[in-house]
Design a protein around this motif. Structure first.
Motif, mmCIF file in Angstrom:
data_model
loop_
_atom_site.group_PDB
_atom_site.id
_atom_site.type_symbol
_atom_site.label_atom_id
_atom_site.label_comp_id
_atom_site.label_asym_id
_atom_site.label_seq_id
_atom_site.Cartn_x
_atom_site.Cartn_y
_atom_site.Cartn_z
ATOM 1 N N MET A 1 0.846 -1.191 0.000
ATOM 2 C CA MET A 1 0.000 0.000 0.000
ATOM 3 C C MET A 1 0.887 1.248 0.000
ATOM 4 S SD MET A 1 -2.761 1.240 2.888
ATOM 5 C CE MET A 1 -3.858 -0.122 2.515
ATOM 6 N N PRO A 2 0.663 2.203 -0.916
ATOM 7 C CA PRO A 2 1.469 3.421 -0.945
ATOM 8 C C PRO A 2 1.427 4.158 0.387
ATOM 9 C CG PRO A 2 0.209 3.218 -2.959
ATOM 10 C CD PRO A 2 -0.282 2.141 -2.050
ATOM 11 N N SER A 3 2.572 4.689 0.795
ATOM 12 C CA SER A 3 2.659 5.346 2.092
ATOM 13 C C SER A 3 3.632 6.512 2.020
ATOM 14 C CB SER A 3 3.087 4.341 3.163
ATOM 15 O OG SER A 3 4.354 3.789 2.844
ATOM 16 N N VAL A 4 3.625 7.326 3.079
ATOM 17 C CA VAL A 4 4.437 8.533 3.143
ATOM 18 C C VAL A 4 5.091 8.596 4.521
ATOM 19 C CG1 VAL A 4 4.412 11.062 3.013
ATOM 20 C CG2 VAL A 4 2.835 9.717 1.591
ATOM 21 N N SER A 5 6.355 8.994 4.584
ATOM 22 C CA SER A 5 7.018 9.177 5.873
ATOM 23 C C SER A 5 6.231 10.166 6.719
ATOM 24 C CB SER A 5 8.443 9.690 5.661
ATOM 25 O OG SER A 5 9.004 10.107 6.888
ATOM 26 N N ILE A 6 6.017 9.828 7.980
ATOM 27 C CA ILE A 6 5.252 10.728 8.841
ATOM 28 C C ILE A 6 5.975 12.058 9.029
ATOM 29 C CG2 ILE A 6 6.213 9.928 11.038
ATOM 30 C CD1 ILE A 6 3.339 10.219 12.174
ATOM 31 N N ILE A 7 7.289 12.066 8.837
ATOM 32 C CA ILE A 7 8.046 13.320 8.944
ATOM 33 C C ILE A 7 7.535 14.336 7.929
ATOM 34 C CG2 ILE A 7 10.321 14.385 8.651
ATOM 35 C CD1 ILE A 7 11.545 11.780 9.672
ATOM 36 N N ILE A 8 7.232 13.869 6.710
ATOM 37 C CA ILE A 8 6.693 14.751 5.674
ATOM 38 C C ILE A 8 5.342 15.302 6.106
ATOM 39 C CG2 ILE A 8 5.936 14.873 3.273
ATOM 40 C CD1 ILE A 8 8.974 14.570 3.700
ATOM 41 N N THR A 32 -8.268 17.468 19.011
ATOM 42 C CA THR A 32 -7.929 16.361 18.119
ATOM 43 C C THR A 32 -8.871 16.377 16.921
ATOM 44 O OG1 THR A 32 -7.101 14.966 19.915
ATOM 45 C CG2 THR A 32 -7.773 13.858 17.882
ATOM 46 N N LEU A 33 -8.302 16.484 15.721
ATOM 47 C CA LEU A 33 -9.106 16.506 14.496
ATOM 48 C C LEU A 33 -9.269 15.109 13.920
ATOM 49 C CD1 LEU A 33 -7.540 19.632 12.740
ATOM 50 C CD2 LEU A 33 -9.556 19.532 14.217
ATOM 51 N N GLU A 34 -8.168 14.347 13.848
ATOM 52 C CA GLU A 34 -8.199 13.001 13.289
ATOM 53 C C GLU A 34 -7.106 12.171 13.949
ATOM 54 O OE1 GLU A 34 -10.251 11.693 11.160
ATOM 55 O OE2 GLU A 34 -11.298 13.437 10.351
ATOM 56 N N LYS A 35 -7.230 10.868 13.835
ATOM 57 C CA LYS A 35 -6.183 9.947 14.309
ATOM 58 C C LYS A 35 -5.883 8.981 13.170
ATOM 59 C CE LYS A 35 -3.610 7.889 17.534
ATOM 60 N NZ LYS A 35 -2.981 6.848 16.704
ATOM 61 N N PHE A 36 -4.636 9.000 12.688
ATOM 62 C CA PHE A 36 -4.240 8.179 11.558
ATOM 63 C C PHE A 36 -3.303 7.060 12.015
ATOM 64 C CE2 PHE A 36 -4.890 12.530 9.969
ATOM 65 C CZ PHE A 36 -5.909 12.293 9.047
ATOM 66 N N PRO A 37 -3.469 5.867 11.461
ATOM 67 C CA PRO A 37 -2.563 4.768 11.830
ATOM 68 C C PRO A 37 -1.154 5.025 11.311
ATOM 69 C CG PRO A 37 -4.004 4.102 10.026
ATOM 70 C CD PRO A 37 -4.502 5.435 10.503
ATOM 71 N N VAL A 38 -0.162 4.691 12.125
ATOM 72 C CA VAL A 38 1.239 4.854 11.767
ATOM 73 C C VAL A 38 1.902 3.490 11.791
ATOM 74 C CG1 VAL A 38 3.441 5.943 12.356
ATOM 75 C CG2 VAL A 38 1.295 7.152 12.795
ATOM 76 N N GLU A 39 2.609 3.168 10.713
ATOM 77 C CA GLU A 39 3.305 1.895 10.636
ATOM 78 C C GLU A 39 4.696 2.118 10.060
ATOM 79 O OE1 GLU A 39 2.619 -2.182 8.159
ATOM 80 O OE2 GLU A 39 0.979 -1.581 9.488
ATOM 81 N N ASN A 40 5.696 1.690 10.815
ATOM 82 C CA ASN A 40 7.079 1.837 10.371
ATOM 83 C C ASN A 40 7.444 3.294 10.089
ATOM 84 O OD1 ASN A 40 9.621 0.751 9.692
ATOM 85 N ND2 ASN A 40 9.121 0.764 7.513
ATOM 86 N N GLY A 41 6.894 4.190 10.913
ATOM 87 C CA GLY A 41 7.185 5.603 10.737
ATOM 88 C C GLY A 41 6.532 6.211 9.516
ATOM 89 N N ILE A 43 2.637 6.895 7.266
ATOM 90 C CA ILE A 43 1.190 6.871 7.213
ATOM 91 C C ILE A 43 0.776 6.511 5.787
ATOM 92 C CG2 ILE A 43 0.843 8.523 9.072
ATOM 93 C CD1 ILE A 43 0.477 10.729 7.002
ATOM 94 N N THR A 44 -0.430 6.008 5.627
ATOM 95 C CA THR A 44 -0.866 5.623 4.288
ATOM 96 C C THR A 44 -1.019 6.852 3.404
ATOM 97 O OG1 THR A 44 -3.230 5.789 4.804
ATOM 98 C CG2 THR A 44 -2.140 3.658 5.255
ATOM 99 N N ALA A 45 -0.957 6.635 2.096
ATOM 100 C CA ALA A 45 -1.161 7.741 1.160
ATOM 101 C C ALA A 45 -2.544 8.351 1.346
ATOM 102 C CB ALA A 45 -0.981 7.246 -0.273
ATOM 103 N N GLU A 46 -3.539 7.500 1.654
ATOM 104 C CA GLU A 46 -4.899 7.997 1.876
ATOM 105 C C GLU A 46 -4.931 8.957 3.061
ATOM 106 O OE1 GLU A 46 -4.092 4.912 1.274
ATOM 107 O OE2 GLU A 46 -5.282 4.292 -0.477
ATOM 108 N N SER A 47 -4.230 8.589 4.145
ATOM 109 C CA SER A 47 -4.171 9.468 5.318
ATOM 110 C C SER A 47 -3.461 10.775 4.975
ATOM 111 C CB SER A 47 -3.429 8.766 6.458
ATOM 112 O OG SER A 47 -4.122 7.621 6.898
ATOM 113 N N HIS A 48 -2.365 10.669 4.244
ATOM 114 C CA HIS A 48 -1.600 11.860 3.857
ATOM 115 C C HIS A 48 -2.473 12.830 3.061
ATOM 116 C CE1 HIS A 48 1.848 14.282 2.748
ATOM 117 N NE2 HIS A 48 1.579 14.109 1.470
ATOM 118 N N TYR A 49 -3.207 12.309 2.086
ATOM 119 C CA TYR A 49 -4.030 13.189 1.260
ATOM 120 C C TYR A 49 -5.270 13.677 1.992
ATOM 121 C CZ TYR A 49 -1.029 12.635 -2.730
ATOM 122 O OH TYR A 49 0.062 12.693 -3.562
#
Length: 281
Positions: A1-8, A32-41, A43-49
């Protein structure tokens, strides 16, 4: 699944006046606006967008947000890729590394370095993303990339042309001043055109031997990223992160990954991984 570094994601949220915590909680002040799952530092591309879309719906000055994001990034926190870009001999070398190793930061976009006569065009393609925040991917992404190139180069860098496929924001003139060249909207591709002279510009710390050493590590990281299941990577990272405090408890690692102990055991077993070296609990 496409993902993005949470640092970004954290840099972008900060540029828009929000806070994205390491555990994926998006805050506006104390709310708190939203809570997104984090895996291996990551987040999913869907969460990022989704984060980008929230910003697009609430912050009217789009270019200003993109440029604040680009200027805020500490490239040393990007990891081996940033070091390899610093050690590249020239601007062309930086762009080649970005095009090849961008996946290590985000595999929701790709960069392609295309020859156009005596120049080269760095094109960005979005692989996964939708909604109103989609315009931020090229605007913020290419602005940040330009900052990276300009920071490591020995001389001031000026592109020949910057193009975006979408329509301009209301504060689009900020991009003209930032890039120092013509910025076109409604174009066929998202990207930056660099002249032959600019591509040959040497870097401040260009070192061929160091560059080769770092790119060999990037190749290994890229191979591991492609082959190792994300859950296995994230479990190993959590264990490594807490080893200085002693062997971690299975329950603690599972909690940080957003899973129950039983689910973590089962999913690791599905990947052929035996129980890692945890303590009880």
């Amino acid at each position: 699944m496409p993902s993005v570094s949470i640092i970004i994601g954290q840099y972008f949220a900060g540029a828009a006046g929000f806070t994205l915590t390491p555990d994926g909680t998006l805050l506006s002040g104390d709310e708190t606006l939203e809570k997104f799952p984090v895996e291996n530092g990551r987040i999913t591309a869907e969460s990022h967008y989704e984060i980008l879309g929230l910003v697009a719906d609430t912050v009217p000055d789009r270019a200003a947000v993109s440029l604040r994001y680009a200027k805020a990034i500490d490239i040393d926190k990007i990891g081996t890729l940033a070091l390899a870009c610093k050690a590249a001999p020239n601007v062309d070398g930086v762009l080649q590394r970005v095009a090849r190793y961008q996946t290590l930061i985000s595999d929701s976009v790709r960069y392609h370095l295309e020859v156009e006569g005596q120049s080269k065009f760095l094109r960005q393609d979005v692989l996964r993303g939708s909604g109103p925040g989609l315009v931020f991917s090229p605007e913020a992404g290419l602005s940040a990339l330009f900052c990276l190139v300009d920071q490591v180069a020995a001389d001031r860098i000026k592109p020949d042309l910057v193009t975006f496929r979408h329509s301009p924001p209301r504060d689009a003139q900020l991009f003209d001043a930032f890039f120092g060249c013509t910025v076109e909207f409604g174009a066929k591709a998202d990207g930056i055109l660099f002249s032959q002279a600019t591509l040959a510009t040497e870097n401040k710390l260009g070192d061929r031997a160091l560059s080769e050493f770092l790119t060999s590590h990037l190749e290994a990281e890229l191979e591991n990223f492609k082959s190792e299941p994300p859950l296995v990577r994230s479990t190993k990272d959590e264990i490594a992160r807490t080893l200085s405090e002693g062997l971690p408890k299975m329950a603690d690692v599972a909690r940080r990954l957003g899973l129950s102990v039983r689910s973590l055991h089962r999913r690791l077993a599905d990947h052929g991984v035996k129980r890692p070296g945890f303590t009880g609990g």
